[in-house]
Design a protein around this motif. Sequence first.
Motif, PDB file in Angstrom:
ATOM      1  N   ARG A  34      52.990  49.284  49.699  1.00 34.07           N
ATOM      2  CA  ARG A  34      52.705  49.993  48.443  1.00 34.07           C
ATOM      3  C   ARG A  34      51.518  50.940  48.620  1.00 34.07           C
ATOM      4  O   ARG A  34      51.563  52.092  48.208  1.00 34.07           O
ATOM      5  N   SER A  37      52.439  54.032  50.725  1.00 34.04           N
ATOM      6  CA  SER A  37      53.631  54.759  50.289  1.00 34.04           C
ATOM      7  C   SER A  37      53.537  56.229  50.695  1.00 34.04           C
ATOM      8  O   SER A  37      52.492  56.860  50.518  1.00 34.04           O
ATOM      9  N   SER A  39      54.796  58.658  49.228  1.00 32.83           N
ATOM     10  CA  SER A  39      54.953  59.537  48.069  1.00 32.83           C
ATOM     11  C   SER A  39      53.770  60.495  47.957  1.00 32.83           C
ATOM     12  O   SER A  39      52.666  60.210  48.431  1.00 32.83           O
ATOM     13  N   ASP A  41      51.886  61.321  45.408  1.00 39.51           N
ATOM     14  CA  ASP A  41      50.711  60.830  44.679  1.00 39.51           C
ATOM     15  C   ASP A  41      49.869  59.878  45.528  1.00 39.51           C
ATOM     16  O   ASP A  41      48.642  59.916  45.498  1.00 39.51           O
ATOM     17  N   ARG A  82      64.144  53.178  50.892  1.00 38.73           N
ATOM     18  CA  ARG A  82      63.386  53.410  49.657  1.00 38.73           C
ATOM     19  C   ARG A  82      63.149  52.043  49.028  1.00 38.73           C
ATOM     20  O   ARG A  82      64.080  51.234  48.899  1.00 38.73           O
ATOM     21  N   ARG A  84      61.571  49.894  45.666  1.00 38.32           N
ATOM     22  CA  ARG A  84      61.172  49.952  44.256  1.00 38.32           C
ATOM     23  C   ARG A  84      60.288  48.743  43.991  1.00 38.32           C
ATOM     24  O   ARG A  84      60.711  47.600  44.147  1.00 38.32           O
ATOM     25  N   HIS A  89      56.473  51.774  40.796  1.00 39.03           N
ATOM     26  CA  HIS A  89      56.491  52.822  41.825  1.00 39.03           C
ATOM     27  C   HIS A  89      57.818  52.773  42.582  1.00 39.03           C
ATOM     28  O   HIS A  89      58.207  51.728  43.090  1.00 39.03           O
ATOM     29  N   ASP A  90      58.500  53.924  42.654  1.00 34.67           N
ATOM     30  CA  ASP A  90      59.777  53.953  43.379  1.00 34.67           C
ATOM     31  C   ASP A  90      60.058  55.316  44.010  1.00 34.67           C
ATOM     32  O   ASP A  90      61.203  55.641  44.298  1.00 34.67           O
ATOM     33  N   THR A  91      59.015  56.108  44.240  1.00 36.48           N
ATOM     34  CA  THR A  91      59.240  57.458  44.761  1.00 36.48           C
ATOM     35  C   THR A  91      58.976  57.591  46.260  1.00 36.48           C
ATOM     36  O   THR A  91      59.132  58.681  46.800  1.00 36.48           O
ATOM     37  N   GLY A  92      58.598  56.534  46.919  1.00 32.90           N
ATOM     38  CA  GLY A  92      58.326  56.612  48.353  1.00 32.90           C
ATOM     39  C   GLY A  92      59.561  56.328  49.184  1.00 32.90           C
ATOM     40  O   GLY A  92      60.240  55.333  48.985  1.00 32.90           O
ATOM     41  N   ILE A  93      59.861  57.232  50.105  1.00 37.19           N
ATOM     42  CA  ILE A  93      60.945  57.021  51.067  1.00 37.19           C
ATOM     43  C   ILE A  93      60.286  56.826  52.427  1.00 37.19           C
ATOM     44  O   ILE A  93      59.635  57.722  52.948  1.00 37.19           O
ATOM     45  N   TYR A  94      60.438  55.637  52.968  1.00 36.67           N
ATOM     46  CA  TYR A  94      59.803  55.256  54.229  1.00 36.67           C
ATOM     47  C   TYR A  94      60.764  55.556  55.379  1.00 36.67           C
ATOM     48  O   TYR A  94      61.695  54.795  55.627  1.00 36.67           O
TER      49      TYR A  94
END
Length: 120
Positions: A34, A37, A39, A41, A82, A84, A89-94
């Motif tokens: 987390r 992430s 993302s 932000d 991805r 969630r 928070h769910d906008t990070g693609i690892y």
Amino acid sequence: MPDQPLHLDLKKDRGLTVAWADGTTSYYSIAYLRRMSPSADMRQLRDEIARNPLTVLPSRGSANSTPLVVLDAELVGNYAIRLRFSDGHDTGIYSWAYLREIDPEAPRRSDRPDQPPTSN
């Protein structure tokens, strides 16, 4: 390819274990994933903290909030996952390459070039 995982094991309340094609294994706690992430932000927050260590971190809610967990995970093509999180928070693609880059054990492995890779 060394950046391709052979096996993913997600324990939604603990962490993600990745067995890589080159024989190494990486473990990422949920809190670490987390915090790291990819993302926009979170990248901005990490940059801000690097410039000013006294940066005030965003609140995760009340002191009585439930522990951070992963609610859902999905593969993104054949290059990423991805996650969630329970904090919304769910906008990070690892991507697999990004997971290799942030592997907490990577510095220890590089300190021992004469030894084979370790598994966690």
